[in-house]
Every structure is written in C-alpha cells, then in structure tokens.
Design a protein around this motif. Sequence first.
Motif, mmCIF file in Angstrom:
data_model
loop_
_atom_site.group_PDB
_atom_site.id
_atom_site.type_symbol
_atom_site.label_atom_id
_atom_site.label_comp_id
_atom_site.label_asym_id
_atom_site.label_seq_id
_atom_site.Cartn_x
_atom_site.Cartn_y
_atom_site.Cartn_z
ATOM 1 N N ASN A 105 0.819 -1.235 0.009
ATOM 2 C CA ASN A 105 -0.326 -0.007 -0.439
ATOM 3 C C ASN A 105 1.071 1.550 0.142
ATOM 4 O OD1 ASN A 105 -0.824 2.067 2.275
ATOM 5 N ND2 ASN A 105 -2.615 1.542 0.265
ATOM 6 N N ASP A 421 12.008 -1.311 2.698
ATOM 7 C CA ASP A 421 11.206 -1.395 3.436
ATOM 8 C C ASP A 421 11.833 -0.267 4.815
ATOM 9 O OD1 ASP A 421 8.385 -2.779 4.678
ATOM 10 O OD2 ASP A 421 9.080 -1.469 6.015
ATOM 11 N N ASN A 425 10.548 -6.173 9.823
ATOM 12 C CA ASN A 425 9.107 -6.698 10.217
ATOM 13 C C ASN A 425 8.823 -7.841 10.036
ATOM 14 O OD1 ASN A 425 8.263 -6.630 7.817
ATOM 15 N ND2 ASN A 425 6.996 -4.627 7.895
ATOM 16 N N GLU A 475 14.234 7.806 -1.799
ATOM 17 C CA GLU A 475 14.244 5.554 -2.254
ATOM 18 C C GLU A 475 13.177 6.187 -3.637
ATOM 19 O OE1 GLU A 475 10.446 4.762 0.020
ATOM 20 O OE2 GLU A 475 9.942 2.322 -1.050
ATOM 21 N N SER A 629 -0.671 -1.757 8.675
ATOM 22 C CA SER A 629 -0.059 -3.121 9.855
ATOM 23 C C SER A 629 1.173 -2.621 10.644
ATOM 24 C CB SER A 629 0.936 -4.259 9.017
ATOM 25 O OG SER A 629 1.525 -3.807 8.257
HETATM 26 N N1 LIG Z 1 -8.569 -8.632 7.367
HETATM 27 C C1 LIG Z 1 -7.641 -8.018 7.189
HETATM 28 N N2 LIG Z 1 -6.615 -7.552 5.609
HETATM 29 C C2 LIG Z 1 -6.492 -6.540 4.931
HETATM 30 C C3 LIG Z 1 -7.922 -5.583 5.235
HETATM 31 C C4 LIG Z 1 -8.705 -5.785 5.897
HETATM 32 O O1 LIG Z 1 -9.783 -4.679 6.154
HETATM 33 N N3 LIG Z 1 -9.166 -6.289 6.289
HETATM 34 N N4 LIG Z 1 -7.158 -4.524 4.196
HETATM 35 C C5 LIG Z 1 -6.525 -3.979 3.423
HETATM 36 C C6 LIG Z 1 -5.911 -2.613 2.423
HETATM 37 S S1 LIG Z 1 -7.520 -2.236 2.008
HETATM 38 C C7 LIG Z 1 -4.858 -2.838 2.638
HETATM 39 S S2 LIG Z 1 -4.152 -1.822 1.657
HETATM 40 C C8 LIG Z 1 -3.410 -4.418 2.460
HETATM 41 C C9 LIG Z 1 -1.726 -3.926 3.053
HETATM 42 O O2 LIG Z 1 -1.130 -4.423 2.876
HETATM 43 P P1 LIG Z 1 0.126 -4.123 2.893
HETATM 44 O O3 LIG Z 1 1.288 -3.316 1.984
HETATM 45 O O4 LIG Z 1 0.883 -5.591 2.824
HETATM 46 O O5 LIG Z 1 0.444 -3.403 4.247
HETATM 47 P P2 LIG Z 1 0.910 -2.211 4.895
HETATM 48 O O6 LIG Z 1 0.867 -2.036 6.511
HETATM 49 O O7 LIG Z 1 0.279 -1.270 4.458
HETATM 50 O O8 LIG Z 1 2.372 -1.604 5.251
HETATM 51 C C10 LIG Z 1 2.955 -2.120 3.983
HETATM 52 C C11 LIG Z 1 5.080 -1.731 4.325
HETATM 53 O O9 LIG Z 1 5.337 -0.983 4.310
HETATM 54 C C12 LIG Z 1 6.283 -0.110 4.878
HETATM 55 N N5 LIG Z 1 6.474 1.013 4.668
HETATM 56 C C13 LIG Z 1 6.246 2.243 5.174
HETATM 57 N N6 LIG Z 1 6.606 3.183 5.233
HETATM 58 C C14 LIG Z 1 6.990 3.081 3.536
HETATM 59 C C15 LIG Z 1 7.713 3.772 2.600
HETATM 60 O O10 LIG Z 1 8.086 5.172 2.494
HETATM 61 N N7 LIG Z 1 8.236 3.378 1.987
HETATM 62 C C16 LIG Z 1 8.456 2.157 2.242
HETATM 63 N N8 LIG Z 1 9.386 1.065 1.094
HETATM 64 N N9 LIG Z 1 7.942 1.138 2.653
HETATM 65 C C17 LIG Z 1 7.146 1.584 3.675
HETATM 66 C C18 LIG Z 1 6.255 -0.871 6.061
HETATM 67 O O11 LIG Z 1 6.948 -0.916 6.866
HETATM 68 C C19 LIG Z 1 4.839 -1.467 5.704
HETATM 69 O O12 LIG Z 1 5.893 -3.544 5.914
HETATM 70 O O13 LIG Z 1 -3.592 -5.239 3.937
HETATM 71 C C20 LIG Z 1 -5.497 -5.856 3.691
HETATM 72 N N10 LIG Z 1 -5.299 -6.418 4.708
#
Ligand SMILES: Nc1nc2c(c(=O)[nH]1)N[C@H]1C(S)=C(S)[C@@H](COP(=O)(O)OP(=O)(O)OC[C@H]3O[C@@H](n4cnc5c(=O)[nH]c(N)nc54)[C@H](O)[C@@H]3O)O[C@H]1N2
Length: 743
Positions: A105, A421, A425, A475, A629
Amino acid sequence: MSRTALRICPLCEATCGLTLTVEGTRVTGARGDRDDVFSKGFICPKGAAFGAVDGDPDRLRTPLVRRDGELREATWQEAFDAVAAGIRPVVERYGPHSVGVVLGNPNVHTMAGGLYPPLLLAGLGTRSLFTASTVDQMPKHVSSGLLYGDAGAIPVPDLDRTDHLLLIGANPLESNGSLCTAPDFPGRLKALKARGGTLTVVDPRRTRTAKLADRHVAVRPGADALLLAAMAQVLFEEDLADLGALAPHVEGVEELRAALADFTPDAVAGACDVDAGTIRALARELAAAPTAAVYGRIGSCTVAFGTLASWLVDVLNVLTGNLDRPGGALFPQSATDRTPRPAGPGHGFRLGRWHSRVSRHPEAKGELPVSALAEEIDTLTEEGEPVRVLVAIAANPVLSAPDGDRLDKALGSLDFMVSVDPYLNETSRHAHVVLPPPPPAQSPHYDFAFNALAVRNQVRYTRPAVEPEPGRMAETEILARLILAVTGMHGADPAAVDDLAIGQTLGKAVREAHSPVYGRDPGELAARLTGVSGPERRLDLMLRLGPYGDGFGARPDGLSLERLLAHPHGIDLGPLRPRLPQPLKTPSGKIELLPRPIADDLPRLRTAMRERPAGLVLVGRRHLRSNNSWMHNVPALTGGSNRCTLHINPQDAERLGVRDGAAVRVTGAGGEVTVPAEVTDAVRVGVVSLPHGWGHDRPGTRLGHASADPGVNVNQLLDGSLLDPLSGNAVLNGVPVEVDAAS
Ligand SMILES: Nc1nc2c(c(=O)[nH]1)N[C@H]1C(S)=C(S)[C@@H](COP(=O)(O)OP(=O)(O)OC[C@H]3O[C@@H](n4cnc5c(=O)[nH]c(N)nc54)[C@H](O)[C@@H]3O)O[C@H]1N2
Ligand SMILES: Nc1nc2c(c(=O)[nH]1)N[C@H]1C(S)=C(S)[C@@H](COP(=O)(O)OP(=O)(O)OC[C@H]3O[C@@H](n4cnc5c(=O)[nH]c(N)nc54)[C@H](O)[C@@H]3O)O[C@H]1N2
Ligand code: SF4
Ligand SMILES: [Mo]
C-alpha cells in the motif's frame, strides 16, 4: 533553533497539508496547514503524530544484508551487489516469471512508488505480480475496466455538492476516506447534513460514520450486491430510472433490466437481512434526490461478490443520471493524467490474459491474487516455474494477506528476497537484503494516485522538509538502483533510469496528434525540463504534458514544476467537472452497462439469494490512530480504544457464554486465534469484528513497541481460497468463523 516546513501527509488517502516544526533533522511538531488549498488546516491524530512516526527509533538507518543466516548492517554498495548477485542468476536460469514482485500500500503514498514500479515490471518482464490491490480495491478496477474500458477510471462522489450520499461499507470517520480523497471527510459529511442533504450508511456495524447518518442499514455482510441489485430492480420496476444527459453515452440498459428482473426486494430481503420496504425506500430516496452519489469501499469490495457490488454502485449512479454530473459521481482530472485523447472507441479491458500457475486464477489488471502468493512459491507444478525470488516493496503480506503462517514459511524457502522497507517486520525479516527508505520528512511528496481520486481537482508538491541525513538514500534512487541491479545493469548511473523514462514518454508524445508537443524534437524538450533530481524532472514532464500543463510553451500560463514550486500550498484547479465521453475506452465508445463477464457472474449472485447462513461471520474494522500493519510501533498512536479485540454483539456473547474482556477463541478455515472479547451492540447480531494488521509476535523483527502488545493476525483465520472470482480479490469480510470462550 526551530523552523517550519510544509509536507503533504502520506499517512492516509486524505493527503492533508501539514506544517511541520523541525529542529535539526528532527520533526518536533505538526499542525494542519491552514493555507493548503485542499485541506485548509485539517489534521487528524495520525498527522499530528507525524514527528513520532517519522522519528521512530526502530526505523532502519542502513541497509541490511544476510550473512551466515543473520541480517547485518551493510553499505549501499554491498547491498546492491548482493541484490544483483541474488537475482540475476535466477532470472537467467529460470526465466522472468520466477521473480515475484509484491507491491504494498505505501507505494501509493510515495513518489518512488508512483514512478518506478512500472519500470521495474517492464524491465523484469515478470507475470508474477502481486499487490495490496487484491486485498483491497481490485473489484473496483475490474468493474471500471468493464464499464468504461479503463480500470483506472473510478468515479468519485461529489461530496461537497451532493444532496444525498449512499455510503456502503466505508467508515471515513476512522479511515478518512478511500478511493475518495477528501481532507476532513468527517467535516464534509457534516456539511452535507448542514445544507439539508441526507446520508445513508450501509454497514453491519454501527460505526461512527453510521451514527452520523439519517439512515443506517445493518446489512448482513457480503450481501450488498443483492441489496444494490434489488434497488436497481426497483428503479426499473417503478419507472424511476432516468439517465438524463447520460443516455447517449450508455448501452445495455434494456439488457440490464432483464438481467436484474428477478432480484426483487422480496427475493433478496432474507439474504440481506434488510426488509423489502427499506430496500424500496432506499431506491426511491436515491431517485428522488436532486443529486445523489452512491459510494462503496472496503466492505463492498473485499467480499465474495466484490466486483458485482462495485459494478452495481456505478449502475445505480448511471440509472439515476448521477454519473458524471455535479453532485453525483464524477471522474476527477488530475494534473499528471495523460494528455486527454479525443473521445472515441478504445481497446477496452480484458481479464484472464494469463493465469496463475497453481490454481489457475485469471490475472486482473496484470496482477495475480496476493492470496495465491504462498502457493506460487511453495507448490511445484508440471509446467512453469515457482516463484524463487521475491522483490517486496512497501509490503507486509505476512500480516495483510490470507494465511500468514503459510506465507511466512514460503518466504523462508525462497532462494532470494529483497525488501524495500523502513522496518524489519513480519515480512522483511525473511529478506536477504533490506533496503530502507528515509523517513517521510526526508522525502519529497506528490500524490500521483490520490489526485486522480480527489473530490476537487488540485495539485500540490512538497520537497523534503528535512535534508536527508548522511548515509541515507532517497527511495527514488533506491528503486532506480534496484531496477538496474535486477535487469543486468548493476552499477550504471541511476539517472539513466529517469532519462529512459523521459525519453520514452516524449518519444510517444511527439507522435500523438492530440499532444501539445506533436511533431517536436524530444531531445530539445528533454533539455527544457527543470528539477533538482530525476524524479523532479519526471514530475515536470508529466505536469507539462498533462491536461493543465504548459505543453512546453503551447499554453504559456499552464502548469510546470516551476509554477507549482511557486505555490507551496498548492494550486486549486476547481470542482470536478463532467467529462464524458472522453474517459471512455470501451470498444463501443460507450458505457457498457452489462458487460459479458458481469452477466456471466450473475447466476452466482442469484444462488446467494436463497442463502441464510446460520453461523457467525467475521468483518474487519479500522481505527483512526492506526494504519494497516505498520503503525503499531508508535507509542503516541497506540492504546485507548485502538486495540485488537473481538467485537461481539451482547446477544451472541450471551448465547456463547462469552464475557466482556475474557479471552475467546476464533476459528476459521485457515486457523485459530485467541483474543479478548469486547461485547458491544455496535456490531449486529451474527457478526463479529476484528481489526487487521496485528500479530507482531514473530521472532526476528525490530518492532520494540508493537511486539510488546502484539495482538493477533486476523488473516490467519483465512486459508486464501475464498476469492471474488472476477477480480481475484480476497474475501476478508463476511467470512464464516466459530467463536467460543477460551478456557
Ligand atoms: N483482514 C483484513 N486484511 C486486510 C485489510 C482489511 O481490511 N482486513 N485491508 C487490506 C488493505 S485495504 C490493504 S491496502 C492492505 C495493506 O497491505 P500491505 O501494503 O502489505 O501492508 P501495510 O501495512 O500497508 O504495510 C506496508 C509496508 O510498507 C512499509 N512502509 C511504510 N512506509 C513506507 C515507505 O515510505 N516506503 C517503503 N518502501 N515502505 C514503507 C511498512 O513498514 C510495511 O512493511 O492490507 C489489506 N489487508
Ligand atoms: N485510520 C486508518 N485509516 C486508514 C487505514 C487504516 O488502517 N487506518 N487504511 C487505509 C486503507 S489501505 C484503506 S483501503 C482505507 C479503507 O477505508 P474504508 O473502506 O472506509 O475502511 P474501513 O474502516 O475498513 O470500513 C469498511 C467498513 O465496511 C464494513 N463492512 C464489512 N463488511 C461489510 C459488508 O459486507 N457490507 C457492508 N456494507 N459493509 C461491510 C465494516 O464494518 C467497516 O465499517 O482506509 C485507509 N485509511
Ligand atoms: S487525515 Fe490522513 S492525510 Fe490527513 S493528517 Fe490524518 S493521516 Fe494525514
Ligand atoms: Mo487499502
């Protein structure tokens, strides 16, 4: 000595302008920028904690490289050497699809994430792409692709002008909005009511947003597609469908009427657990409002009928003549959109151009379901190569995707993994190389994604608020170097990546008759770009070629980076305007109201009309002071009501012998978790709710605060097999679970 600096907040989709107080390299305060053309001073608790998020001592400062099984601090040179050495041999031996790419995300919240992943994917040529979209909004992309021929054409409710908002499966008072960028969403909802408008909320929970509503409909989770289909049926039945000015741009209305004929309110009422009279009233109110907008989000997308529900949201906007008109739902026009081409038929949108190797899931928008990532790594098949190498950028699928335990094991079995990242984590702990971006204050910001989803056209850019600390790498440069390392050009100048992108864009633009630079010399144009870095030059290019751009002199008062920099609080480009038929790229050049793949999925929905599941189902929830997360490590944002507990209705609690605060065991197809119960009538009978993004108890992470109160991973209850078939989106809401008092 402290100073102030402007920074657009990257912590959610609202994109508020912040005024930071900075001491040295430390951000010591944040308030809303009152002069910001869009957010006008609004800030939420996350933005106010920007300094704590930015300055988290657990953020990585240097790259980590795995040696003798241990992740150790290393130089950037060592890190990229290790990336090139780890990935290239695998690509050469097993081919491009053996390299998986996972995009999370935050890529939509960073400039780097907007500019480089497309080049990485093109350079690798891999079909093994998995992103957070398939646990989120992929159903909306698919529905837009089919309706409008463009998966990126997402209509946005005209919050500030609508008379009636029907909000489905969204809780903007906690989330601050999604696929609808609106700083101070709560204030805009209050303004809607203050001007005499009405708000209807459809949500199985009585959320803070629902409490604001004139009408709250506590639908049974997963049944929105039935509810919306019945509303459309009522519009036809009662002769309330009136496309108005849209009519010439729409085909398939009569086919739609026939296809939805049996979805009557009486037929769906039982499955939705909403009485037929209410469904009729919802349809009549929508039709009667002078202007109205239907808007659906997570609760309408991450369900078994996600694409159908997303499609029906737009169908209702079309049938009531509210699509593409002020006060309805309109297509924003962002400053970095491509030069609008003349209206006319396009290539349309196709699904399933290839399939995943193991479960044969069709691709959607070039992506495979992230639910299938684990099996694409850990399962061999007769044909095709498993994913052996993974590039993860801003992604934490171990917590955000189904069955984290299986994925955790699968990641541990990879030949090589690199994570871009800031944190060590649950996911990045498996990497062989971790490349940490600088904290947000040290990064520039432009919203490529969210300006195209904003309730007002506007454009803002902020340069790094704080000079990057020594040893940091932007980045954008990390991703440029990563692209070089994985495509066999390790060690080349990262500027070459930007030059290549600029050359390609200009080369194309000068050949397009509708472009303001048609027929000009690309080299001469490239030389005129301004900016202190490759990414800034690329931003300048996009702004100048975009719909408001100066066209390199063709429109002298148009936008350029230089002009934008002269307006540090942004430039307002006005309210959303009707744009049809220009955005349509369907083969017919019209809105194709009943696309074939949708029609083919309706029988599945028809079957659901008869379903009355007896057991409990699980839904999610978000908390204002949290974000997916990765924000549980900031003490200022944890505690209070931001807790990982199971919300359960008093009636269900009593029946199951569950006491408030006592531990309960929740069991789903993918596993079980034990959490404290929170007995509350905010959740309807038959439904329990757990937030996502928790479960910070795995070894080998560096999340000091989060691991002290880890919570549980709700996605462990899922086995990854439940998907919306058209989009490959995971079913995260409306999932059957069992709950019992833990002994
Ligand atoms: N059960 C359930 N699960 C869900 C959801 C739900 O409503 N219910 N929602 C879903 C949704 S909508 C989404 S978008 C996903 C998200 O899913 P992901 O994108 O996998 O998770 P995030 O927690 O947003 O974390 C992303 C990672 O980016 C890192 N990060 C933070 N800032 C930056 C940065 O500036 N640059 C870089 N390179 N990394 C960075 C963080 O440390 C983390 O490791 O989860 C989904 N999962
Ligand atoms: N504070 C905070 N803000 C965030 C995030 C965060 O984690 N925390 N995450 C960001 C991200 S990545 C996203 S995608 C957005 C999401 O933005 P929203 O979609 O507004 O997110 P949620 O708060 O999860 O709201 C979803 C609602 O759907 C309801 N729901 C569940 N199942 C159903 C169903 O079957 N039908 C209906 N009608 N409703 C249902 C839930 O009860 C919940 O209230 O938020 C963004 N903003
Ligand atoms: S609403 Fe979103 S963008 Fe605005 S301050 Fe809060 S987290 Fe930042
Ligand atoms: Mo999301």
